[in-house]
Design a protein around this motif. Structure first.
Motif, mmCIF file in Angstrom:
data_model
loop_
_atom_site.group_PDB
_atom_site.id
_atom_site.type_symbol
_atom_site.label_atom_id
_atom_site.label_comp_id
_atom_site.label_asym_id
_atom_site.label_seq_id
_atom_site.Cartn_x
_atom_site.Cartn_y
_atom_site.Cartn_z
ATOM 1 N N THR A 260 41.166 38.050 68.473
ATOM 2 C CA THR A 260 40.155 39.090 68.677
ATOM 3 C C THR A 260 38.751 38.514 68.550
ATOM 4 O O THR A 260 37.851 38.840 69.338
ATOM 5 C CB THR A 260 40.354 40.234 67.660
ATOM 6 N N ALA A 261 38.533 37.639 67.581
ATOM 7 C CA ALA A 261 37.217 37.029 67.398
ATOM 8 C C ALA A 261 36.864 36.116 68.573
ATOM 9 O O ALA A 261 35.715 36.084 69.022
ATOM 10 C CB ALA A 261 37.184 36.236 66.093
ATOM 11 N N THR B 228 34.192 41.789 66.737
ATOM 12 C CA THR B 228 33.989 40.999 65.515
ATOM 13 C C THR B 228 34.384 41.803 64.283
ATOM 14 O O THR B 228 35.023 41.279 63.366
ATOM 15 C CB THR B 228 32.521 40.548 65.418
ATOM 16 N N ALA C 205 30.470 36.494 65.898
ATOM 17 C CA ALA C 205 31.835 36.386 66.398
ATOM 18 C C ALA C 205 32.402 34.991 66.136
ATOM 19 O O ALA C 205 33.570 34.849 65.748
ATOM 20 C CB ALA C 205 31.862 36.694 67.895
ATOM 21 N N ALA D 15 33.492 34.674 62.569
ATOM 22 C CA ALA D 15 34.763 35.373 62.320
ATOM 23 C C ALA D 15 35.933 34.566 62.862
ATOM 24 O O ALA D 15 37.000 34.489 62.229
ATOM 25 C CB ALA D 15 34.727 36.763 62.960
ATOM 26 N N LEU D 16 35.751 33.947 64.032
ATOM 27 C CA LEU D 16 36.797 33.117 64.623
ATOM 28 C C LEU D 16 37.112 31.922 63.723
ATOM 29 O O LEU D 16 38.282 31.626 63.438
ATOM 30 C CB LEU D 16 36.346 32.637 66.009
ATOM 31 N N ALA E 298 38.099 41.872 64.066
ATOM 32 C CA ALA E 298 38.607 40.562 63.628
ATOM 33 C C ALA E 298 38.448 40.387 62.120
ATOM 34 O O ALA E 298 39.362 39.901 61.441
ATOM 35 C CB ALA E 298 37.879 39.450 64.372
#
Length: 343
Positions: A111-112, A93, A132, A135-136, A96
């Protein structure tokens, strides 16, 4: 009985975290480094990891994003991290968030997503999964992959149960509201941001309150809502940013929001007065944010009758959007230039 004494590396860690909470990021970084060395000598791997993570957070909060990415990547590749789904998700996270801050949005989203999968399905890791997932969503939204971002928002909302604390729920509703605004779901955006505002408190975290109000104002402005509610968000964010100090990057992002308000309000002189010096040193900003600043300045110059002066900024905006892997935004700049200036 005498009270048990904490080990030196734990005391050093508490001191480092106290400095971080007081926003003395340089001293917190230094003390966290000392604490990590003491933890290593004591054989306390988890304490070492936490202090290296705190150092990374200090770099992030100081606006030193390239260094933040470097340290977060080191943590993600560490053997302790790769053996633990929790640490893998936490480090992923951070990576990201750093990638997003540098405008590397596709990498940030991938990555997230990987980090969220590491934490998914484990009720003990719900907070890690929420981080996470946020972040995504942020990376997808900034990439303008809004259908994918909205799908992930609905997944995030299922995690915001009564069992998570108000601060975590508030941050979750905040990011969901951001995506709703970007997807032209204006009523839903306002509703989710209202849910966030009910849960976030300036008395608990003034810095968070500043960032929330700045982001809420930015989303409302992108939806062309230049109303009293938007102005209140801007004024709250400016006041809170002044109280906490904030990094140079924080102040520049706040100035960009104020300039956008001036632009939508028709005050081109005030918008240009903010944007010209801001664009001159916009390398401090994320690539996509710098692109937005250049595009806004170009449009303000056109509205002020300075079409020739705007040409350079249109070109720089388009190039920065391309650099940030946002070709649709780059195309929008070129279309705007062609339709309004005739170039």
């Amino acid at each position: 009985m005498p009270s048990p004494q904490l080990a030196p590396h734990l005391v050093a860690g508490l001191n480092a975290r106290a400095k971080w909470k007081s926003r003395d990021f340089d001293e917190a970084f230094r003390q966290a480094g000392e604490a990590s060395e003491l933890a290593n000598e004591a054989g306390d791997d988890m304490a070492w990891w936490d202090m290296k993570s705190l150092q990374a957070e200090c770099l992030r909060d100081h606006g030193r994003i390239t260094e933040f990415l470097s340290l977060a990547t080191e943590l993600m590749e560490n053997s302790l991290t790769t053996a633990s789904p929790e640490l893998g998700a936490r480090a992923g996270t951070m990576v990201a968030v750093a990638l997003q801050g540098l405008g590397r949005l596709a990498e940030a989203a991938t990555t997230a997503a990987d980090a969220a999968k590491l934490a998914a399905g484990d009720p003990d890791l719900v907070y890690v999964q929420i981080l996470a997932q946020r972040a995504l969503i942020a990376a997808l939204a900034e990439s303008r992959q809004l259908e994918d971002a909205w799908r992930e928002c609905l997944e995030l909302e299922t995690l915001l149960s009564d069992y998570v604390d108000e601060d975590t729920a508030g941050k979750g509703y905040w990011v969901i509201g951001n995506v709703a605004f970007l997807a032209d779901r204006v009523a839903e955006g306002s509703r989710y941001h209202d849910l966030a505002a009910e849960r976030l408190s300036p008395s608990k975290d003034v810095d968070l309150w500043a960032r929330f109000n700045r982001a809420s104002a930015e989303m409302r402005l992108q939806a062309r809502l230049s109303d009293a509610a938007t102005l209140r968000c801007i004024e709250r964010a400016e006041l809170a940013t002044d109280i906490v100090g904030g990094s140079e990057r924080d102040h520049m992002e706040m100035s960009l929001v104020r300039a956008h308000w001036n632009y939508l309000s028709g005050d081109m002189h005030a918008a240009i007065a903010i944007l010209e010096p801001l664009c001159a040193k916009s390398s401090i900003l994320a690539t996509q944010t710098s692109a937005e600043a250049h595009f806004l300045l170009a449009r303000a110059l056109v509205s002020a009758g300075r079409g020739k002066d705007a040409l350079t900024f249109f070109g720089e905006a388009a190039g920065l959007f391309d650099q940030a892997a946002l070709p649709e935004r780059g195309t929008a700049v070129r279309d705007y230039l062609r339709d309004t200036v005739g170039e």
